[in-house]
Design an enzyme around this catalytic site. Structure first.
Site, PDB file in Angstrom:
ATOM      1  N   ASP A   1      -1.537   6.753   6.268  1.00 33.33           N
ATOM      2  CA  ASP A   1      -2.621   5.882   5.807  1.00 33.33           C
ATOM      3  C   ASP A   1      -2.916   4.923   6.956  1.00 33.33           C
ATOM      4  O   ASP A   1      -2.116   4.047   7.255  1.00 33.33           O
ATOM      5  CB  ASP A   1      -2.167   5.119   4.553  1.00 33.33           C
ATOM      6  CG  ASP A   1      -3.202   4.091   4.084  1.00 33.33           C
ATOM      7  OD1 ASP A   1      -4.271   3.968   4.715  1.00 33.33           O
ATOM      8  OD2 ASP A   1      -2.922   3.409   3.073  1.00 33.33           O
TER       9      ASP A   1
ATOM     10  N   LYS B   1     -12.307  -1.531   6.952  1.00 33.20           N
ATOM     11  CA  LYS B   1     -11.591  -2.455   7.826  1.00 33.20           C
ATOM     12  C   LYS B   1     -12.030  -2.278   9.283  1.00 33.20           C
ATOM     13  O   LYS B   1     -12.511  -3.212   9.886  1.00 33.20           O
ATOM     14  CB  LYS B   1     -10.084  -2.260   7.702  1.00 33.20           C
ATOM     15  CG  LYS B   1      -9.502  -3.003   6.501  1.00 33.20           C
ATOM     16  CD  LYS B   1      -8.990  -2.121   5.434  1.00 33.20           C
ATOM     17  CE  LYS B   1      -8.555  -2.912   4.212  1.00 33.20           C
ATOM     18  NZ  LYS B   1      -7.772  -2.115   3.287  1.00 33.20           N
TER      19      LYS B   1
ATOM     20  N   TRP C   1       0.832  -1.207   0.000  1.00 36.39           N
ATOM     21  CA  TRP C   1       0.000   0.000   0.000  1.00 36.39           C
ATOM     22  C   TRP C   1       0.863   1.250   0.000  1.00 36.39           C
ATOM     23  O   TRP C   1       0.527   2.245  -0.645  1.00 36.39           O
ATOM     24  CB  TRP C   1      -0.979   0.010   1.170  1.00 36.39           C
ATOM     25  CG  TRP C   1      -2.019  -1.073   1.072  1.00 36.39           C
ATOM     26  CD1 TRP C   1      -2.217  -2.106   1.937  1.00 36.39           C
ATOM     27  CD2 TRP C   1      -3.001  -1.242   0.024  1.00 36.39           C
ATOM     28  NE1 TRP C   1      -3.258  -2.894   1.489  1.00 36.39           N
ATOM     29  CE2 TRP C   1      -3.745  -2.396   0.333  1.00 36.39           C
ATOM     30  CE3 TRP C   1      -3.307  -0.530  -1.136  1.00 36.39           C
ATOM     31  CZ2 TRP C   1      -4.789  -2.861  -0.480  1.00 36.39           C
ATOM     32  CZ3 TRP C   1      -4.350  -0.986  -1.949  1.00 36.39           C
ATOM     33  CH2 TRP C   1      -5.065  -2.131  -1.611  1.00 36.39           C
TER      34      TRP C   1
HETATM   35  C1  LIG Z   1      -7.211  -1.730   2.188  1.00 38.83           C
HETATM   36  C2  LIG Z   1      -6.150  -0.710   2.211  1.00 38.83           C
HETATM   37  C3  LIG Z   1      -6.052   0.275   1.221  1.00 38.83           C
HETATM   38  C4  LIG Z   1      -6.972   0.322   0.013  1.00 38.83           C
HETATM   39  O1  LIG Z   1      -8.174   0.857   0.355  1.00 38.83           O
HETATM   40  P1  LIG Z   1      -9.326   1.165  -0.732  1.00 38.83           P
HETATM   41  O2  LIG Z   1     -10.354   1.825   0.123  1.00 38.83           O
HETATM   42  O3  LIG Z   1      -9.731  -0.147  -1.305  1.00 38.83           O
HETATM   43  O4  LIG Z   1      -8.755   2.074  -1.743  1.00 38.83           O
HETATM   44  C5  LIG Z   1      -5.065   1.226   1.347  1.00 38.83           C
HETATM   45  N1  LIG Z   1      -4.204   1.221   2.380  1.00 38.83           N
HETATM   46  C6  LIG Z   1      -4.273   0.276   3.347  1.00 38.83           C
HETATM   47  C7  LIG Z   1      -3.293   0.299   4.473  1.00 38.83           C
HETATM   48  C8  LIG Z   1      -5.241  -0.713   3.281  1.00 38.83           C
HETATM   49  O5  LIG Z   1      -5.302  -1.654   4.242  1.00 38.83           O
END
Ligand SMILES: *Cc1c(COP(=O)(O)O)cnc(C)c1O
Length: 360
Positions: free
Chosen positions: A172, A196, A102
């Site tokens: 993030d 999540k 990511w």
């Molecule tokens: C799942 C995830 C993403 C992607 O998220 P989307 O909402 O599908 O774009 C980005 N960064 C992390 C750390 C993730 O776990």
């Protein structure tokens, strides 16, 4: 009907109470004679849902007044672009710390917007660890430093964040926001896709320090400028109303549980159950992450051979465990144990792991 032991990585388990509340209100929300999905986003009823979710998040994470809370769409992935579009000043460099796929994706999008550098990477060790803070290459004149607080795929998590001083730290936090208390003031900006730890997919939370909003260039497309969402209470256009409604319910659930401190304790108990099963297996199960970098949200591990892993996953599936296969990029096994995954599910998984080891 039995509920599955849901270890999905995302979208992931939601609290049963939240689902039941939503079910009870589905046909007639708050005496309106319709579901939240059918309300105008300009109605008083929806506005209350929207503002309550925002206030709850502020309260739970103790977000100071000089930060905006935004609800946007496009997932965490759109933030990979919006962050550099809004915050990467033309004469400056953005510093990306790579701890997994990511963060690589975030870097790839930033490259398209301006100057970047990689201040540290653990790619050489298959992303088994988070870099030591003293090994980060930081400089005082950078536009921002970007980190991925929890690496969903590799099962690693930052335990402490770097002090970037006057350089805004951007994180993030898609897969660990709300799993523990946070010192928001350490960050210039935090973003997280909801699916999540916060709710269903469709809404992304952005927490941004107000002074950073001054950086956005005028010529950005309206929807990609944070100021658009900040100035219109995240209702410039139609927000994902049902996702925000469920987000609000998940936040209420966390508050009823005792807030993020109580959730953190519970998360530690849940993670220990599974990590102990790995550590006490004499190498039958091998954790992917180095111990000091282990994630409390995603537990990643391997068995001795791919064949044995297949057998483990097949038997697990038969017993009602869902989502234990590792991400397609690294294989192996992964148990995602976000806030809403009940302790009973982790206990059951632990029992199954011990049993499977004894038999094999
Ligand atoms: C799942 C995830 C993403 C992607 O998220 P989307 O909402 O599908 O774009 C980005 N960064 C992390 C750390 C993730 O776990």
């Amino acid at each position: 009907m039995e509920r599955a032991y849901n270890f999905n990585a995302g979208p992931a388990a939601l609290p049963l109470d939240v689902l039941k509340e939503a079910q009870a209100e589905l046909l007639n929300f708050n005496g309106t004679g319709m579901s939240v999905m059918e309300l105008s986003h300009r109605s008083k009823d929806y506005e209350e849902v929207h503002n309550q979710a925002k206030e709850l998040l502020r309260r739970l994470l103790a977000i100071p007044e000089d930060y905006e809370v935004l609800f946007v769409q496009g997932g965490a992935s759109l933030q990979f672009s919006m962050v550099p579009m809004n915050l990467l000043l033309p004469e400056k460099t953005a510093n990306y710390i790579l701890t997994g796929v990511w963060s690589e994706k975030a870097l790839d999008e930033a490259k398209k917007e301006g100057r970047i550098k990689v201040g540290a990477t653990t790619a050489g060790q298959k992303y088994r660890s988070i870099p030591e803070l003293e090994d980060l290459d930081l400089a005082p004149d950078e536009a921002y430093v970007h980190v991925t607080s929890n690496n969903t795929i590799y099962g690693t998590q930052w335990k402490q964040f770097p002090n970037t001083k006057d350089v805004p730290l951007v994180a993030d936090m898609s897969s660990d926001i709300l799993s523990k208390p946070l010192d928001i003031k350490r960050f210039g900006m935090i973003y997280a896709g909801a699916q999540k730890n916060l709710g269903p997919s469709g809404v992304t939370v952005v927490i941004i320090r107000k002074d950073l909003l001054e950086r956005s260039p005028q010529e950005l497309p309206t929807m990609l400028n944070y100021n658009t969402h900040a100035s219109k209470n995240s209702m410039f256009n139609t927000p994902p109303t049902f996702a925000i409604y469920l987000l609000g319910k998940v936040l209420s659930w966390v508050e009823r549980y005792g807030g993020v401190k109580a959730i953190e304790k519970l998360n530690d108990v849940k993670a220990s159950m599974i990590y102990d099963a790995i550590d006490q297996s004499n190498g039958f199960y091998v954790g992917h992450a180095e111990k000091a970098s282990r994630s409390v949200m995603n537990v990643t591990f391997n068995l001795a051979s791919e064949e044995l892993e297949k057998k483990f996953l097949a038997e697990a599936r038969e017993k009602g465990f869902v989502g234990l296969n590792g991400h397609r990029s690294i294989g192996g096994c992964r148990a995602s144990i976000y806030n809403a995954v009940p302790v009973e599910a982790c206990e059951a998984l632990r029992e199954f792991m011990l049993e499977f080891k004894a038999k094999n």
